[in-house]
Scaffold this motif. Sequence first.
Motif, PDB file in Angstrom:
ATOM      1  N   LYS A 195      -6.203  -5.473 -26.483  1.00  0.00           N
ATOM      2  CA  LYS A 195      -5.537  -5.494 -27.791  1.00  0.00           C
ATOM      3  C   LYS A 195      -5.661  -6.856 -28.471  1.00  0.00           C
ATOM      4  N   ASP A 196      -5.486  -7.892 -27.684  1.00  0.00           N
ATOM      5  CA  ASP A 196      -5.601  -9.252 -28.216  1.00  0.00           C
ATOM      6  C   ASP A 196      -6.708  -9.974 -27.458  1.00  0.00           C
ATOM      7  N   TRP A 197      -6.947 -11.206 -27.835  1.00  0.00           N
ATOM      8  CA  TRP A 197      -8.049 -11.947 -27.216  1.00  0.00           C
ATOM      9  C   TRP A 197      -7.569 -13.298 -26.693  1.00  0.00           C
ATOM     10  N   LYS A 252     -18.357  -9.849 -29.780  1.00  0.00           N
ATOM     11  CA  LYS A 252     -17.103  -9.164 -29.482  1.00  0.00           C
ATOM     12  C   LYS A 252     -17.345  -7.850 -28.738  1.00  0.00           C
ATOM     13  N   LYS A 277      -4.629 -14.291 -20.671  1.00  0.00           N
ATOM     14  CA  LYS A 277      -4.017 -13.025 -21.072  1.00  0.00           C
ATOM     15  C   LYS A 277      -4.902 -12.317 -22.087  1.00  0.00           C
ATOM     16  N   PHE A 278      -5.036 -11.015 -21.897  1.00  0.00           N
ATOM     17  CA  PHE A 278      -5.757 -10.160 -22.829  1.00  0.00           C
ATOM     18  C   PHE A 278      -4.795  -9.049 -23.244  1.00  0.00           C
ATOM     19  N   GLY A 279      -4.112  -9.252 -24.367  1.00  0.00           N
ATOM     20  CA  GLY A 279      -3.115  -8.266 -24.767  1.00  0.00           C
ATOM     21  C   GLY A 279      -2.019  -8.202 -23.727  1.00  0.00           C
ATOM     22  N   ASP A 280      -1.858  -7.030 -23.123  1.00  0.00           N
ATOM     23  CA  ASP A 280      -0.789  -6.863 -22.139  1.00  0.00           C
ATOM     24  C   ASP A 280      -1.306  -6.914 -20.702  1.00  0.00           C
ATOM     25  N   SER A 330      -5.515 -15.515 -24.651  1.00  0.00           N
ATOM     26  CA  SER A 330      -4.302 -16.259 -24.980  1.00  0.00           C
ATOM     27  C   SER A 330      -3.612 -16.726 -23.707  1.00  0.00           C
ATOM     28  N   ASN A 345     -16.580 -13.460 -34.727  1.00  0.00           N
ATOM     29  CA  ASN A 345     -16.734 -12.422 -33.695  1.00  0.00           C
ATOM     30  C   ASN A 345     -17.707 -12.811 -32.577  1.00  0.00           C
ATOM     31  N   THR A 403     -16.024  -6.948 -24.969  1.00  0.00           N
ATOM     32  CA  THR A 403     -15.135  -5.810 -24.757  1.00  0.00           C
ATOM     33  C   THR A 403     -15.674  -4.906 -23.652  1.00  0.00           C
TER      34      THR A 403
END
Length: 310
Positions: free
Chosen positions: A219-221, A203, A237-240, A223, A266, A207
């Motif tokens: 923020k997110d992973w 992880k 998508k990675f968060g926003d 998606s 992780n 990052t």
Amino acid sequence: MKSIYGWISLFLAFIFLVLPLTSVKGEVGAQPVSSQIQKEEVTFRLKDKESGEISVITARDYILGVVSAEMPASYHIEALKAQTVAAYTFALWRKNENKKEDFDITSDSNLDQAYINKEGRSKKWGEKEGEYTEKILSAVDSVLGQTVTYDGKIALTLYTAISGGKTENVKNLWGKEYPYLVPVESVGDLLSPNYLTTVEFKKEQLTEKLEKISDVPLKDWFSSPVYSDSGTVLSYKFGDITLTGKEIRSALNLRSANFDVTAKDNVFTFTVRGYGHLVGMSQYGANYMAQQGNSYKEILKWYYKGTEII
């Protein structure tokens, strides 16, 4: 009467001797200008990616260096011929694009095509240099000067090492459409020992690498993935924020943008298919087709749809 027969004889002699010569002259004059140009007369101004120096090199020597760098010499002779025509056509395309520059093409494979000289070939092949050089030259000399065209114009003959089983539409990578750079089946690639690769990232590693692309914190992973019909990742998508498959591939140094990702404890595992940008002729696929009995022209016309070889 004798004088009349004499005139008739002279007239017939003129017909039989002069008209055939006129006919032959007409055929020669009708040939395309390109067919009268010797291979050795075509040259390229090659810019070295390391030194920046520009040298003028004959088409024969340049394509020998490109094919030696770009395709395994162990490949089938018909695949090497297909690579020769594709490389030569691409060089002509770039030469036309760079008319206002002081060079025609570079040796940077990220921009143009890879190239190695005799010293590079010796380093790459060792004791097999003579054998492999002779084999590639045999392919080069048999087809050099032949060009892939579409609608009478030089085609952009992109090529890749191994596809994901189906080549990619160029529009999905660079946004511009070319009717001959569209997805085609390349089932031979599935047999490549290097078709499938896996890479793992912790992880923290992920990052650090992906945050270099954007200042926005992750923020997110992984998606909402979007895939092309050929299986290439168009976006994740990675968060926003949204990253393209091309950006992810570059940041993580993946072999292609055709991948899946899973997470456990992780650790993120990327399963990658194929190698390269996946557009145009697959080199491994070309070799497979050649082994199945296809000629270099059949290979080129398969991967560059609707094109002609002139």
